[in-house]
Design a protein around this motif. Structure first.
Motif, PDB file in Angstrom:
ATOM      1  N   LEU A  40       0.865  -1.172   0.000  1.00  0.00           N
ATOM      2  CA  LEU A  40       0.000   0.000   0.000  1.00  0.00           C
ATOM      3  C   LEU A  40       0.903   1.224   0.000  1.00  0.00           C
ATOM      4  O   LEU A  40       1.633   1.463   0.956  1.00  0.00           O
ATOM      5  CB  LEU A  40      -0.902   0.021   1.235  1.00  0.00           C
ATOM      6  CG  LEU A  40      -1.692   1.319   1.452  1.00  0.00           C
ATOM      7  CD1 LEU A  40      -2.675   1.565   0.299  1.00  0.00           C
ATOM      8  CD2 LEU A  40      -2.425   1.307   2.793  1.00  0.00           C
ATOM      9  N   THR A  42       1.354   4.794   0.594  1.00  0.00           N
ATOM     10  CA  THR A  42       0.641   5.867   1.295  1.00  0.00           C
ATOM     11  C   THR A  42       1.155   7.246   0.914  1.00  0.00           C
ATOM     12  O   THR A  42       0.449   8.239   1.086  1.00  0.00           O
ATOM     13  CB  THR A  42       0.733   5.677   2.821  1.00  0.00           C
ATOM     14  OG1 THR A  42       2.103   5.562   3.205  1.00  0.00           O
ATOM     15  CG2 THR A  42      -0.006   4.421   3.247  1.00  0.00           C
ATOM     16  N   LYS A  43       2.396   7.335   0.429  1.00  0.00           N
ATOM     17  CA  LYS A  43       2.932   8.620  -0.037  1.00  0.00           C
ATOM     18  C   LYS A  43       4.032   8.345  -1.057  1.00  0.00           C
ATOM     19  O   LYS A  43       5.087   7.826  -0.712  1.00  0.00           O
ATOM     20  CB  LYS A  43       3.517   9.427   1.122  1.00  0.00           C
ATOM     21  CG  LYS A  43       4.016  10.828   0.713  1.00  0.00           C
ATOM     22  CD  LYS A  43       4.854  11.460   1.804  1.00  0.00           C
ATOM     23  CE  LYS A  43       4.040  11.744   3.050  1.00  0.00           C
ATOM     24  NZ  LYS A  43       4.872  12.460   4.074  1.00  0.00           N
ATOM     25  N   GLU A  59      -0.275   7.951  -4.759  1.00  0.00           N
ATOM     26  CA  GLU A  59      -0.664   7.722  -3.373  1.00  0.00           C
ATOM     27  C   GLU A  59      -1.956   6.899  -3.319  1.00  0.00           C
ATOM     28  O   GLU A  59      -2.918   7.181  -4.026  1.00  0.00           O
ATOM     29  CB  GLU A  59      -0.884   9.072  -2.689  1.00  0.00           C
ATOM     30  CG  GLU A  59      -1.269   8.995  -1.233  1.00  0.00           C
ATOM     31  CD  GLU A  59      -1.379  10.372  -0.610  1.00  0.00           C
ATOM     32  OE1 GLU A  59      -2.395  10.628   0.063  1.00  0.00           O
ATOM     33  OE2 GLU A  59      -0.465  11.190  -0.812  1.00  0.00           O
ATOM     34  N   GLY A  60      -1.966   5.857  -2.503  1.00  0.00           N
ATOM     35  CA  GLY A  60      -3.133   4.987  -2.374  1.00  0.00           C
ATOM     36  C   GLY A  60      -3.045   3.730  -3.208  1.00  0.00           C
ATOM     37  O   GLY A  60      -3.890   2.841  -3.085  1.00  0.00           O
ATOM     38  N   ASP A  61      -2.032   3.630  -4.062  1.00  0.00           N
ATOM     39  CA  ASP A  61      -1.876   2.438  -4.903  1.00  0.00           C
ATOM     40  C   ASP A  61      -1.773   1.192  -4.023  1.00  0.00           C
ATOM     41  O   ASP A  61      -0.998   1.156  -3.068  1.00  0.00           O
ATOM     42  CB  ASP A  61      -0.622   2.588  -5.755  1.00  0.00           C
ATOM     43  CG  ASP A  61      -0.503   1.515  -6.824  1.00  0.00           C
ATOM     44  OD1 ASP A  61      -1.329   1.528  -7.758  1.00  0.00           O
ATOM     45  OD2 ASP A  61       0.421   0.684  -6.724  1.00  0.00           O
ATOM     46  N   LEU A  62      -2.558   0.162  -4.339  1.00  0.00           N
ATOM     47  CA  LEU A  62      -2.587  -1.068  -3.535  1.00  0.00           C
ATOM     48  C   LEU A  62      -2.490  -2.264  -4.466  1.00  0.00           C
ATOM     49  O   LEU A  62      -3.369  -2.500  -5.288  1.00  0.00           O
ATOM     50  CB  LEU A  62      -3.881  -1.136  -2.719  1.00  0.00           C
ATOM     51  CG  LEU A  62      -4.120  -2.398  -1.888  1.00  0.00           C
ATOM     52  CD1 LEU A  62      -3.010  -2.610  -0.861  1.00  0.00           C
ATOM     53  CD2 LEU A  62      -5.477  -2.315  -1.189  1.00  0.00           C
ATOM     54  N   TYR A 127      -9.117  -1.724  -6.336  1.00  0.00           N
ATOM     55  CA  TYR A 127      -9.725  -0.400  -6.439  1.00  0.00           C
ATOM     56  C   TYR A 127     -11.136  -0.439  -5.858  1.00  0.00           C
ATOM     57  O   TYR A 127     -11.607  -1.465  -5.358  1.00  0.00           O
ATOM     58  CB  TYR A 127      -9.758   0.071  -7.896  1.00  0.00           C
ATOM     59  CG  TYR A 127     -10.472  -0.877  -8.842  1.00  0.00           C
ATOM     60  CD1 TYR A 127     -11.845  -0.804  -9.026  1.00  0.00           C
ATOM     61  CD2 TYR A 127      -9.765  -1.839  -9.558  1.00  0.00           C
ATOM     62  CE1 TYR A 127     -12.507  -1.673  -9.896  1.00  0.00           C
ATOM     63  CE2 TYR A 127     -10.417  -2.707 -10.431  1.00  0.00           C
ATOM     64  CZ  TYR A 127     -11.778  -2.620 -10.594  1.00  0.00           C
ATOM     65  OH  TYR A 127     -12.421  -3.482 -11.442  1.00  0.00           O
ATOM     66  N   HIS A 131     -11.005  -1.535  -2.154  1.00  0.00           N
ATOM     67  CA  HIS A 131      -9.739  -0.891  -1.789  1.00  0.00           C
ATOM     68  C   HIS A 131      -9.851  -0.284  -0.395  1.00  0.00           C
ATOM     69  O   HIS A 131      -8.979  -0.495   0.470  1.00  0.00           O
ATOM     70  CB  HIS A 131      -9.414   0.186  -2.823  1.00  0.00           C
ATOM     71  CG  HIS A 131      -8.184   0.994  -2.520  1.00  0.00           C
ATOM     72  ND1 HIS A 131      -8.193   2.017  -1.589  1.00  0.00           N
ATOM     73  CD2 HIS A 131      -6.926   0.936  -3.013  1.00  0.00           C
ATOM     74  CE1 HIS A 131      -6.988   2.545  -1.518  1.00  0.00           C
ATOM     75  NE2 HIS A 131      -6.195   1.909  -2.379  1.00  0.00           N
ATOM     76  N   LYS A 132     -10.915   0.451  -0.152  1.00  0.00           N
ATOM     77  CA  LYS A 132     -11.093   1.100   1.156  1.00  0.00           C
ATOM     78  C   LYS A 132     -11.189   0.070   2.274  1.00  0.00           C
ATOM     79  O   LYS A 132     -10.612   0.256   3.352  1.00  0.00           O
ATOM     80  CB  LYS A 132     -12.349   1.975   1.132  1.00  0.00           C
ATOM     81  CG  LYS A 132     -12.256   3.170   0.183  1.00  0.00           C
ATOM     82  CD  LYS A 132     -13.530   3.987   0.210  1.00  0.00           C
ATOM     83  CE  LYS A 132     -13.429   5.175  -0.746  1.00  0.00           C
ATOM     84  NZ  LYS A 132     -14.676   5.989  -0.762  1.00  0.00           N
ATOM     85  N   VAL A 135      -7.721  -1.516   2.911  1.00  0.00           N
ATOM     86  CA  VAL A 135      -6.846  -0.579   3.609  1.00  0.00           C
ATOM     87  C   VAL A 135      -7.175  -0.541   5.103  1.00  0.00           C
ATOM     88  O   VAL A 135      -6.271  -0.523   5.951  1.00  0.00           O
ATOM     89  CB  VAL A 135      -6.948   0.837   2.991  1.00  0.00           C
ATOM     90  CG1 VAL A 135      -6.252   1.864   3.879  1.00  0.00           C
ATOM     91  CG2 VAL A 135      -6.340   0.846   1.599  1.00  0.00           C
TER      92      VAL A 135
END
Length: 288
Positions: A40, A42-43, A59-62, A127, A131-132, A135
């Protein structure tokens, strides 16, 4: 150079190893390992190569990669500047599944899990609502220990086995043909491309870098990446152009030349081939 079949020693001692990564930039070479890996971001932003897939990441790529699947992430050039204040943050999880009994893996209850693991062997990007949810569980996994980590991991795999909110990264026919010598050679070529794609990259220079004739290099590169050298370079350039199109201050012509293309006709043709849109329509779609 360290061996590129990376032994993740922490995972040899425990089934799941998770850590927060905070560095100035990404500098791992192309590599693979025996464990699954979930990342993940995050930045950070840059380009990600998984098997024969080349994509931008932000940012947020998983993503989750299967065992023995070659992968590498490169930051944008500004991350490597000596005076750069940019940083990279990520949550990286390595895990094994050899503790799942064969009787369970072969049972009817595991059918969807087996389908998911086959996709993960090609690498997947997650996605949407899934995704949420992943995470959220991943952050709980980071703070947990012992059996709870296994429970959180199983919750992630169960969630993903019940959704279609992910896409496979490498192609269906991709297979890892790299040995250690190959990995060092292809990594040198990848570094050359990522550091110079905005300039005039030539097949002759790439072949010389690999210490091969042009004919041998073309066959070698296509066999390892499933793409011609030109296709690979153009995909990297188009990915960079897509990122530049978010900037309203740059014209299409400026973006063309800043991405390494030497004329608008070639840029427009390649852009539409890879994105199914011309650059102007792509730029308009960003405003919708």
């Amino acid at each position: 150079m360290q061996p590129l079949l990376i032994e993740t020693n922490a995972v040899l001692q425990q089934s799941i190893f998770v850590k927060e990564v905070n560095v100035k930039n990404l500098n791992n070479p192309l590599h693979f390992h025996k464990e699954y890996e979930m990342v993940l971001m995050t930045k950070s932003n840059g380009r990600r190569i998984v098997g024969d897939s080349i994509e931008n990441f932000t940012e947020g790529d998983l993503v989750i990669m299967g065992p023995n699947l070659p992968h590498v992430m490169y930051n944008d050039k500004e991350y490597y500047a000596p005076d750069s204040e940019l940083e990279v943050s990520a949550i990286v999880t390595h895990f094994r599944l050899d503790w799942l009994r064969e009787s369970f893996i072969n049972s009817g209850e595991a059918t969807k899990l087996n389908d998911l693991l086959r996709d993960i062997n090609r690498g997947i990007k997650i996605y949407g609502k899934s995704h949420k949810r992943v995470v959220t569980i991943l952050n709980e996994l980071l703070l947990s220990t012992g059996l709870k980590r296994i429970i959180h991991l199983l919750n992630i795999l169960d969630l993903l086995s019940e959704t279609n909110e992910y896409e496979c990264l490498s192609s269906l026919g991709y297979s890892n043909l790299h040995n250690h010598k190959d990995m060092q050679r292809i990594n040198k070529i990848y570094d050359y491309i990522m550091n110079n794609f905005t300039e005039n990259i030539t097949l002759k220079d790439a072949a010389a870098l690999a210490n091969m004739t042009i004919a041998s290099f073309c066959k070698y590169f296509k066999g390892r990446t499933q793409k011609t050298f030109t296709q690979f370079v153009n995909e990297v350039r188009i990915g960079h152009a897509c990122k530049l199109l978010y900037d309203d201050h740059l014209s299409i012509s400026q973006i063309c030349f800043q991405s390494g293309f030497n004329n608008l006709t070639n840029f427009n043709r390649n852009f539409k081939e890879y994105t199914k849109l011309n650059p102007s329509d792509f730029k308009k779609s960003l405003r919708l």
